[in-house]
Motif scaffolding. Sequence first.
Motif, PDB file in Angstrom:
ATOM      1  N   VAL A  95      -0.357  -7.692   8.023  1.00 48.48           N
ATOM      2  CA  VAL A  95       0.120  -6.375   7.594  1.00 48.48           C
ATOM      3  C   VAL A  95       1.452  -6.066   8.286  1.00 48.48           C
ATOM      4  CG1 VAL A  95      -0.392  -3.915   7.403  1.00 48.48           C
ATOM      5  CG2 VAL A  95      -2.255  -5.600   7.290  1.00 48.48           C
ATOM      6  N   ALA A 139       2.732  -2.125   4.353  1.00 45.08           N
ATOM      7  CA  ALA A 139       2.312  -0.723   4.447  1.00 45.08           C
ATOM      8  C   ALA A 139       3.563   0.127   4.591  1.00 45.08           C
ATOM      9  CB  ALA A 139       1.393  -0.516   5.647  1.00 45.08           C
ATOM     10  N   LEU A 152       0.856  -1.184   0.000  1.00 43.82           N
ATOM     11  CA  LEU A 152       0.000   0.000   0.000  1.00 43.82           C
ATOM     12  C   LEU A 152       0.896   1.239   0.000  1.00 43.82           C
ATOM     13  CD1 LEU A 152      -2.895   1.130   0.172  1.00 43.82           C
ATOM     14  CD2 LEU A 152      -2.587   1.208   2.656  1.00 43.82           C
ATOM     15  N   GLY A 193      -5.552  -4.771  -0.032  1.00 45.08           N
ATOM     16  CA  GLY A 193      -5.521  -5.527   1.219  1.00 45.08           C
ATOM     17  C   GLY A 193      -5.662  -7.023   1.028  1.00 45.08           C
ATOM     18  N   LYS A 194      -5.678  -7.495  -0.222  1.00 45.91           N
ATOM     19  CA  LYS A 194      -5.917  -8.914  -0.490  1.00 45.91           C
ATOM     20  C   LYS A 194      -4.643  -9.747  -0.557  1.00 45.91           C
ATOM     21  CE  LYS A 194     -10.391  -8.575  -2.844  1.00 45.91           C
ATOM     22  NZ  LYS A 194     -11.125  -9.383  -1.842  1.00 45.91           N
ATOM     23  N   VAL A 254      -9.505  -6.859   6.362  1.00 44.61           N
ATOM     24  CA  VAL A 254      -8.074  -7.159   6.309  1.00 44.61           C
ATOM     25  C   VAL A 254      -7.601  -7.637   7.678  1.00 44.61           C
ATOM     26  CG1 VAL A 254      -5.760  -6.223   5.914  1.00 44.61           C
ATOM     27  CG2 VAL A 254      -7.677  -5.483   4.470  1.00 44.61           C
ATOM     28  N   LEU A 282      -5.450   1.535   6.202  1.00 43.58           N
ATOM     29  CA  LEU A 282      -5.913   0.261   5.646  1.00 43.58           C
ATOM     30  C   LEU A 282      -6.849  -0.453   6.615  1.00 43.58           C
ATOM     31  CD1 LEU A 282      -5.548  -1.798   3.278  1.00 43.58           C
ATOM     32  CD2 LEU A 282      -3.749  -2.849   4.674  1.00 43.58           C
ATOM     33  N   LEU A 283      -6.438  -0.573   7.876  1.00 37.98           N
ATOM     34  CA  LEU A 283      -7.229  -1.325   8.849  1.00 37.98           C
ATOM     35  C   LEU A 283      -8.497  -0.584   9.254  1.00 37.98           C
ATOM     36  CD1 LEU A 283      -4.375  -2.749  11.103  1.00 37.98           C
ATOM     37  CD2 LEU A 283      -5.566  -3.863   9.190  1.00 37.98           C
ATOM     38  N   LYS A 304      -0.793   1.875   7.371  1.00 37.59           N
ATOM     39  CA  LYS A 304      -1.387   0.697   8.012  1.00 37.59           C
ATOM     40  C   LYS A 304      -2.693   1.068   8.711  1.00 37.59           C
ATOM     41  CE  LYS A 304      -0.573  -2.801  11.586  1.00 37.59           C
ATOM     42  NZ  LYS A 304       0.389  -3.356  12.580  1.00 37.59           N
ATOM     43  N   VAL A 311       0.653  -8.100   3.343  1.00 36.10           N
ATOM     44  CA  VAL A 311       0.480  -6.721   2.896  1.00 36.10           C
ATOM     45  C   VAL A 311       1.561  -5.871   3.545  1.00 36.10           C
ATOM     46  CG1 VAL A 311      -1.064  -4.733   2.791  1.00 36.10           C
ATOM     47  CG2 VAL A 311      -2.008  -7.059   2.696  1.00 36.10           C
TER      48      VAL A 311
END
Length: 366
Positions: free
Chosen positions: A156, A135, A114, A128-129, A151, A144-145, A141, A133
């Motif tokens: 991560v 960050a 990311l 996020g797949k 996710v 994303l979360l 991070k 992952v």
Amino acid sequence: MKVVQVLPALELGGVERGTLEIAKGLVDAGHESVVVSAGGRLVTELERAGSWHVNWDLGKKSLLTLLQVRSFRRWLEQEQPDIVHVRSRMPAWIVWLAWRRMDPATRPRFITTLHGMHSVNRYSAIMGKGEQVIAVSETAKRYLLDNFPEVDPAKVTVIHRGIDPDEFPRGYRPSAPWLEQFYADNPQARDKFLICFPGRITRWKGHLDLVEVIDQLKTHLPNVHVLVVGSDPKGAFLAEVKAAIEARSLTEYFTFLGTRSDMKEFYALSDVMLSLTSTTAEAFGRTVVECLSIGTPVIAYSHGAVEETLSALYSEGLVETGSIVGIVEKIVTLASLQEPKRPIENHFLLNDMIRKTLAVYQRVAS
């Protein structure tokens, strides 16, 4: 270990630079490095460092691009990489759609990074797949979360972007020939308090805020001058910025330099750098760290990952997001100091980024 990195193109930018750095790190460690992109000016540098480039445009945002899923799956089955690592949304969708139909026992491990705070929607959810992952900051991070609760936090890993301190050495000064040529081309910048403002000329980078800053700053610091380094791919917003400058009779305070490859010189030449992103947040902010590494102060809005890096290296430079007055006051104070406080030694290092990324590859590959 064989690693395939996939991104839209290899032009200038933080994603592209990070791809080249990891590719070189893989080759230096004795691994096989492959990069898939639509090509660009950095391909020669990539291949010179020992990687293999595959010219394949998977980044075009079009339904027609989806027609390449099957052929990309066949290519993966033929090449048999250990890792496939994607860094951008459209290529990530193509790779994921190809990868998920492969035999789980033999397919490569799927990793995403990311790099940006994308709009929150199903299209962005692809980042996020990854089975793992990466960050590029704690800020990335958290984004994303917070926005994609499906996710798993356990997959991560934060790996901050890093820069080479030998490329941006502490106390660096431009050479006499470079300075002579620069001032010959830009005499309006000579003997001025120079502000460096790097980055692509887009609305979210804060160029209109910059105009407001200079409009207020010129009465306190009449010898101020801004070096705007970067370009506008489409040209429309650049025209808007220049119109705002002309409307306030500020043309003499600005020099537009376009895209440059000699950023080190501009960081060193400048008295301060500004970062005024206040809407879409920076996921890391490489230019901020590069400038701080040389020792030039950075004044910035406390927004996104710029707040994260400045808090670690030069907290004096942080200003409340959107506060034009706060930015002006910080610049005036900095200009008045005989010995302004300099950033601490940079610890966002390229070697650490490469080492940690390769460790993720090796962990998932095994």
